[in-house]
Design a protein around this motif. Sequence first.
Motif, PDB file in Angstrom:
ATOM      1  N   ALA A   9       0.837  -1.202   0.000  1.00  0.00           N
ATOM      2  CA  ALA A   9       0.000   0.000   0.000  1.00  0.00           C
ATOM      3  C   ALA A   9       0.872   1.252   0.000  1.00  0.00           C
ATOM      4  O   ALA A   9       0.624   2.189  -0.767  1.00  0.00           O
ATOM      5  CB  ALA A   9      -0.922   0.004   1.216  1.00  0.00           C
ATOM      6  N   LYS A  10       1.893   1.255   0.828  1.00  0.00           N
ATOM      7  CA  LYS A  10       2.775   2.413   0.917  1.00  0.00           C
ATOM      8  C   LYS A  10       3.523   2.614  -0.396  1.00  0.00           C
ATOM      9  O   LYS A  10       3.668   3.742  -0.866  1.00  0.00           O
ATOM     10  CB  LYS A  10       3.769   2.215   2.075  1.00  0.00           C
ATOM     11  N   THR A  11       3.956   1.518  -1.017  1.00  0.00           N
ATOM     12  CA  THR A  11       4.652   1.596  -2.295  1.00  0.00           C
ATOM     13  C   THR A  11       3.743   2.188  -3.366  1.00  0.00           C
ATOM     14  O   THR A  11       4.169   3.046  -4.145  1.00  0.00           O
ATOM     15  CB  THR A  11       5.130   0.196  -2.739  1.00  0.00           C
ATOM     16  N   GLU A  12       2.487   1.748  -3.403  1.00  0.00           N
ATOM     17  CA  GLU A  12       1.529   2.292  -4.373  1.00  0.00           C
ATOM     18  C   GLU A  12       1.314   3.785  -4.159  1.00  0.00           C
ATOM     19  O   GLU A  12       1.233   4.551  -5.117  1.00  0.00           O
ATOM     20  CB  GLU A  12       0.194   1.561  -4.278  1.00  0.00           C
ATOM     21  N   GLN A  13       1.235   4.198  -2.912  1.00  0.00           N
ATOM     22  CA  GLN A  13       1.032   5.605  -2.618  1.00  0.00           C
ATOM     23  C   GLN A  13       2.220   6.443  -3.085  1.00  0.00           C
ATOM     24  O   GLN A  13       2.040   7.490  -3.707  1.00  0.00           O
ATOM     25  CB  GLN A  13       0.808   5.808  -1.120  1.00  0.00           C
ATOM     26  N   VAL A  14       3.415   5.969  -2.806  1.00  0.00           N
ATOM     27  CA  VAL A  14       4.626   6.706  -3.180  1.00  0.00           C
ATOM     28  C   VAL A  14       4.773   6.767  -4.702  1.00  0.00           C
ATOM     29  O   VAL A  14       5.066   7.827  -5.264  1.00  0.00           O
ATOM     30  CB  VAL A  14       5.874   6.079  -2.524  1.00  0.00           C
ATOM     31  N   LYS A  15       4.555   5.630  -5.365  1.00  0.00           N
ATOM     32  CA  LYS A  15       4.641   5.610  -6.825  1.00  0.00           C
ATOM     33  C   LYS A  15       3.597   6.537  -7.437  1.00  0.00           C
ATOM     34  O   LYS A  15       3.876   7.241  -8.416  1.00  0.00           O
ATOM     35  CB  LYS A  15       4.444   4.190  -7.354  1.00  0.00           C
TER      36      LYS A  15
END
Length: 57
Positions: A9-15
């Motif tokens: 989830a955090k990776t998707e948000q950052v990307k």
Amino acid sequence: MAEDQKAKAKTEQVKGKAKEAAGRVLGNERLEAEGRAEQSKGDARQAKEKTKDVFRH
């Protein structure tokens, strides 16, 4: 498994934020929209995981 989902989830948000910013700088509305969509997907995944945590404790 929950930690894996939280990281995803955090990776998707950052990307998504990066795509949105790049789209804004380049004047590419499609890239900007993709970034917002990816952020929303990450937000939804994060909310789901937080809800699961509430019921675990």
